[in-house]
Write an enzyme that holds these catalytic residues in place. Structure first.
Site, PDB file in Angstrom:
ATOM      1  N   SER A 111       0.838  -1.209   0.000  1.00  0.00           N
ATOM      2  CA  SER A 111       0.000   0.000   0.000  1.00  0.00           C
ATOM      3  C   SER A 111       0.871   1.257   0.000  1.00  0.00           C
ATOM      4  O   SER A 111       0.527   2.250  -0.653  1.00  0.00           O
ATOM      5  CB  SER A 111      -0.988   0.004   1.172  1.00  0.00           C
ATOM      6  N   ILE A 145      19.330  -5.091   4.755  1.00  0.00           N
ATOM      7  CA  ILE A 145      20.009  -4.585   3.554  1.00  0.00           C
ATOM      8  C   ILE A 145      21.478  -4.998   3.600  1.00  0.00           C
ATOM      9  O   ILE A 145      22.191  -4.690   4.562  1.00  0.00           O
ATOM     10  CB  ILE A 145      19.877  -3.038   3.470  1.00  0.00           C
ATOM     11  N   ASN A 200      13.989   4.297   4.726  1.00  0.00           N
ATOM     12  CA  ASN A 200      13.056   3.278   5.222  1.00  0.00           C
ATOM     13  C   ASN A 200      11.905   3.936   5.979  1.00  0.00           C
ATOM     14  O   ASN A 200      12.062   5.012   6.547  1.00  0.00           O
ATOM     15  CB  ASN A 200      13.796   2.334   6.179  1.00  0.00           C
ATOM     16  N   HIS A 203       9.415   2.973   9.183  1.00  0.00           N
ATOM     17  CA  HIS A 203       9.196   2.003  10.257  1.00  0.00           C
ATOM     18  C   HIS A 203       7.911   2.387  10.990  1.00  0.00           C
ATOM     19  O   HIS A 203       7.723   3.558  11.319  1.00  0.00           O
ATOM     20  CB  HIS A 203      10.385   2.003  11.221  1.00  0.00           C
ATOM     21  N   ASP A 220      17.254  -0.443  11.829  1.00  0.00           N
ATOM     22  CA  ASP A 220      16.475   0.660  12.405  1.00  0.00           C
ATOM     23  C   ASP A 220      17.295   1.685  13.196  1.00  0.00           C
ATOM     24  O   ASP A 220      16.791   2.298  14.125  1.00  0.00           O
ATOM     25  CB  ASP A 220      15.368   0.095  13.333  1.00  0.00           C
ATOM     26  N   GLU A 277       1.201   6.859   7.398  1.00  0.00           N
ATOM     27  CA  GLU A 277       2.141   6.519   6.322  1.00  0.00           C
ATOM     28  C   GLU A 277       1.669   7.088   4.992  1.00  0.00           C
ATOM     29  O   GLU A 277       2.448   7.666   4.235  1.00  0.00           O
ATOM     30  CB  GLU A 277       2.296   4.996   6.222  1.00  0.00           C
TER      31      GLU A 277
HETATM   32  C1  GAR Z   1       4.237  -0.682   6.706  1.00  0.00           C
HETATM   33  O1  GAR Z   1       3.420  -0.423   7.814  1.00  0.00           O
HETATM   34  C2  GAR Z   1       5.686  -0.357   7.040  1.00  0.00           C
HETATM   35  O2  GAR Z   1       5.828   0.705   7.925  1.00  0.00           O
HETATM   36  C3  GAR Z   1       6.134  -1.648   7.654  1.00  0.00           C
HETATM   37  O3  GAR Z   1       5.557  -2.634   6.870  1.00  0.00           O
HETATM   38  C4  GAR Z   1       4.266  -2.184   6.418  1.00  0.00           C
HETATM   39  C5  GAR Z   1       4.110  -2.503   4.944  1.00  0.00           C
HETATM   40  O4  GAR Z   1       2.800  -2.233   4.525  1.00  0.00           O
HETATM   41  N1  GAR Z   1       7.576  -1.736   7.698  1.00  0.00           N
HETATM   42  C6  GAR Z   1       8.244  -2.344   8.688  1.00  0.00           C
HETATM   43  O5  GAR Z   1       7.670  -2.921   9.595  1.00  0.00           O
HETATM   44  C7  GAR Z   1       9.753  -2.278   8.578  1.00  0.00           C
HETATM   45  N2  GAR Z   1      10.395  -2.791   9.769  1.00  0.00           N
HETATM   46  P1  GAR Z   1       2.439  -2.131   2.987  1.00  0.00           P
HETATM   47  O6  GAR Z   1       3.032  -3.357   2.289  1.00  0.00           O
HETATM   48  O7  GAR Z   1       0.947  -2.144   2.929  1.00  0.00           O
HETATM   49  O8  GAR Z   1       3.032  -0.842   2.448  1.00  0.00           O
END
Ligand code: GAR
Length: 186
Positions: free
Chosen positions: A13, A87, A101, A103, A144, A173
């Site tokens: 997303s 990475i 990134n 988080h 992180d 986000e």
């Molecule tokens: C997001 O919430 C992002 O912040 C998280 O994965 C999700 C992906 O959602 N990332 C982490 O947890 C990184 N450690 P999406 O595939 O719907 O964009």
């Protein structure tokens, strides 16, 4: 044009939102979407949005130069939008301070190995936090721990489930990630 590669392992997303935001942008363009999982939904999203996309095996990411070569011939910056693998050093060396990134928590809280997606929101719930949020940061060799570029907060109430927390985080986000990328790169 500043070209972006989006690396993602999941639903995508955030990737979709970034692709749409930079569609016909005068300075920034999403060049490709790369995943470590062939079946990741993000690849279907890239296909539907007519963005070049590709999956590479975990081994290719961690042990070979193939992925870095692929990225270097296409992108100036790398955006991690829910990417599961650590990475590798060769990618960090090829993109110093050029990997960003997102988080889904307020780092340094709830970061580190295993802290991905719902496991982060469950940990936030279990510790009884009254607020959580998102962190957008550069990547360095430790999970992180790279320089923080942006944070935004949202309240957590006692009755919120981890799913409620996830929904609030996704809203943050969607609102902030593309704009922060744009500000940093222009
Ligand atoms: C997001 O919430 C992002 O912040 C998280 O994965 C999700 C992906 O959602 N990332 C982490 O947890 C990184 N450690 P999406 O595939 O719907 O964009």
């Amino acid at each position: 044009m500043i070209k972006l590669a989006i690396l993602a392992s999941g639903t995508g997303s955030n990737a979709e939102n970034i692709i749409r935001y930079f569609d016909r942008h005068p300075k920034i363009q999403v060049a490709c979407v790369v995943s470590n999982l062939k079946e990741a939904k993000v690849l279907e999203k890239a296909e539907n949005l007519h963005i070049e996309h590709r999956a590479f095996s975990k081994q290719a990411f961690l042990e070979e130069n193939t992925v870095v070569k692929y990225l270097q011939s296409r992108a100036d910056f790398i955006i991690l939008a829910g990417f599961l693998l650590k990475i590798p050093g060769n990618m960090l060396a090829a993109y110093p301070n050029k990997i960003i990134n997102i988080h889904p928590a307020l780092l340094p809280k709830f970061g580190g190995k295993g802290m991905y997606g719902m496991s982060v929101h469950k940990a936030v719930k279990d510790t009884g936090e009254t607020e959580t949020g998102i962190t957008i940061h550069f990547i360095n060799e430790n999970y992180d721990e790279g320089a923080i570029l942006f944070q935004a907060k949202t309240a957590v109430s006692k009755k919120d489930s981890p799913e409620d927390i996830a929904a609030n985080i996704h809203k943050l986000e969607q609102t902030h990630f593309p704009e922060v990328i744009e500000k940093i790169l222009t």
